[in-house]
Design a protein around this motif. Sequence first.
Motif, PDB file in Angstrom:
ATOM      1  N   HIS A   2       0.811  -1.246   0.038  1.00  0.00           N
ATOM      2  CA  HIS A   2       0.089   0.128   0.023  1.00  0.00           C
ATOM      3  C   HIS A   2       0.977   1.178   0.053  1.00  0.00           C
ATOM      4  CE1 HIS A   2       0.634  -1.157   4.120  1.00  0.00           C
ATOM      5  NE2 HIS A   2       0.523   0.007   4.562  1.00  0.00           N
ATOM      6  N   PHE A  68      -4.820  -2.329   4.606  1.00  0.00           N
ATOM      7  CA  PHE A  68      -5.467  -1.268   5.171  1.00  0.00           C
ATOM      8  C   PHE A  68      -5.512  -1.229   6.527  1.00  0.00           C
ATOM      9  CE2 PHE A  68      -7.957  -1.296   0.843  1.00  0.00           C
ATOM     10  CZ  PHE A  68      -6.755  -0.769   0.024  1.00  0.00           C
ATOM     11  N   CYS A 312      -3.203   5.707  -9.075  1.00  0.00           N
ATOM     12  CA  CYS A 312      -3.679   4.465  -8.260  1.00  0.00           C
ATOM     13  C   CYS A 312      -3.694   3.362  -9.363  1.00  0.00           C
ATOM     14  CB  CYS A 312      -4.505   4.475  -7.359  1.00  0.00           C
ATOM     15  SG  CYS A 312      -4.198   5.614  -5.819  1.00  0.00           S
ATOM     16  N   CYS A 317      -0.358   1.628  -5.774  1.00  0.00           N
ATOM     17  CA  CYS A 317      -1.126   2.006  -4.910  1.00  0.00           C
ATOM     18  C   CYS A 317      -2.612   1.661  -4.914  1.00  0.00           C
ATOM     19  CB  CYS A 317      -1.026   3.512  -4.859  1.00  0.00           C
ATOM     20  SG  CYS A 317      -2.224   4.317  -3.665  1.00  0.00           S
ATOM     21  N   ARG A 319      -5.073   2.549  -2.552  1.00  0.00           N
ATOM     22  CA  ARG A 319      -5.690   3.047  -1.683  1.00  0.00           C
ATOM     23  C   ARG A 319      -6.785   3.813  -2.470  1.00  0.00           C
ATOM     24  NH1 ARG A 319      -4.550   3.433   4.105  1.00  0.00           N
ATOM     25  NH2 ARG A 319      -2.872   1.955   4.433  1.00  0.00           N
ATOM     26  N   SER A 324     -10.571   2.358   2.172  1.00  0.00           N
ATOM     27  CA  SER A 324      -9.141   2.617   2.493  1.00  0.00           C
ATOM     28  C   SER A 324      -8.863   4.408   2.637  1.00  0.00           C
ATOM     29  CB  SER A 324      -7.937   2.173   1.049  1.00  0.00           C
ATOM     30  OG  SER A 324      -8.663   3.116  -0.035  1.00  0.00           O
ATOM     31  N   ARG A 325      -7.824   4.571   3.342  1.00  0.00           N
ATOM     32  CA  ARG A 325      -7.541   6.139   3.775  1.00  0.00           C
ATOM     33  C   ARG A 325      -6.283   6.491   3.269  1.00  0.00           C
ATOM     34  NH1 ARG A 325      -7.357   6.265   9.683  1.00  0.00           N
ATOM     35  NH2 ARG A 325      -8.349   8.397   9.782  1.00  0.00           N
ATOM     36  N   GLY A 326      -6.280   7.908   2.838  1.00  0.00           N
ATOM     37  CA  GLY A 326      -5.018   8.482   2.507  1.00  0.00           C
ATOM     38  C   GLY A 326      -4.722   9.653   3.674  1.00  0.00           C
TER      39      GLY A 326
END
Length: 346
Positions: A2, A68, A312, A317, A319, A324-326
């Motif tokens: 990730h 995640f 992504c 990546c 996310r 999912s979080r950034g």
Amino acid sequence: MHHPCHPSTLLTALALTLSLSACQTKTTPETPSSEPTASAPVQTDTVPPKMIWIEGGTFTMGSPEPDFWDAHPLHPVTVDGFWMDEHEVTNAEFAAFVAATGYRTVAEIAPDPKDFPNIPVESLVAGSAVFTPPARSVSLENPLQWWTYMAGADWRHPQGPKTTINGRPNDPVVQVCYEDAAAYARWAGKRLPTEAEWEYAARAGKDAQPYYWGTELKPGGQWVANIFQGVFPEGNTSEDGYTTLAPVRSFPPNARGLYDMEGNVWEWCEDFYRPDYYAQSPAKNPQGPENSLDPDEPGAVKRVQRGGSFLCSDEYCIRYKAGSRGKGEVKSASNNLGFRCVKDKS
């Protein structure tokens, strides 16, 4: 894995490149390269601003995927109804804000020497992070091989000083940090969404799916979001029709009528970022923690980002996937980072 699709977790490392890039004016080949200009984009054929009413309700927030880990545990959340921008804030919309207020974004102002005591003052030039794909295959463990702090990169020149947004009024505005997005929202009589509001709106009543749009990456063999295809970072095949930004509304909306809730550009949320917040999140209208903490950069103040971007993919990546979080340092921007706004019921 990730890995981050954007440089917001690379603040310290990017700062070290300032002295090396102060005179750099490299541009990516795809970008229009007419004469640089400080004027606003031509505002013709623009997508009209529109907000969608999101009826309140309850959903399961977070993701069960092991990668995640900061989106654990899954937990029920109830949010009140709110209005949300149909699409990401565009260049034309942001230009109207700047024309009305004279606002200067963080990327247009030289960094404060107090924040970078180890960098020569003459090297502290206004600019921002730009995705610069390498010419050959590189290790995915060092994102500085495809991110460049570029002098002169800002919202009007998203990929460097020789690039322009003229003729691209409907692209999402990028190179905006949290402070810039919050300033626009205040001017517009709106606010940034909470993380819970954003995820609730993106899920559109469909919990337990790997993607916000469903269970398949390419439903019916069609790309339904602007993400990366090919070998990251040097081999983008652009199968979805776009190498970088797509104009808003280029892909189908979700069931709530919202566009680009996945891919295209990361979107700022109001919440501070902490990986442990979900374990103590309120069940009703969570507003995020009182302060931020990122174990990767404990000294940086970060806010949540959601939705992923054109960088992504399942190869690098991931996310952009549901739940999912950034995260992003509040004064950092890049050419794959934008926002949309929400508004409370009046």
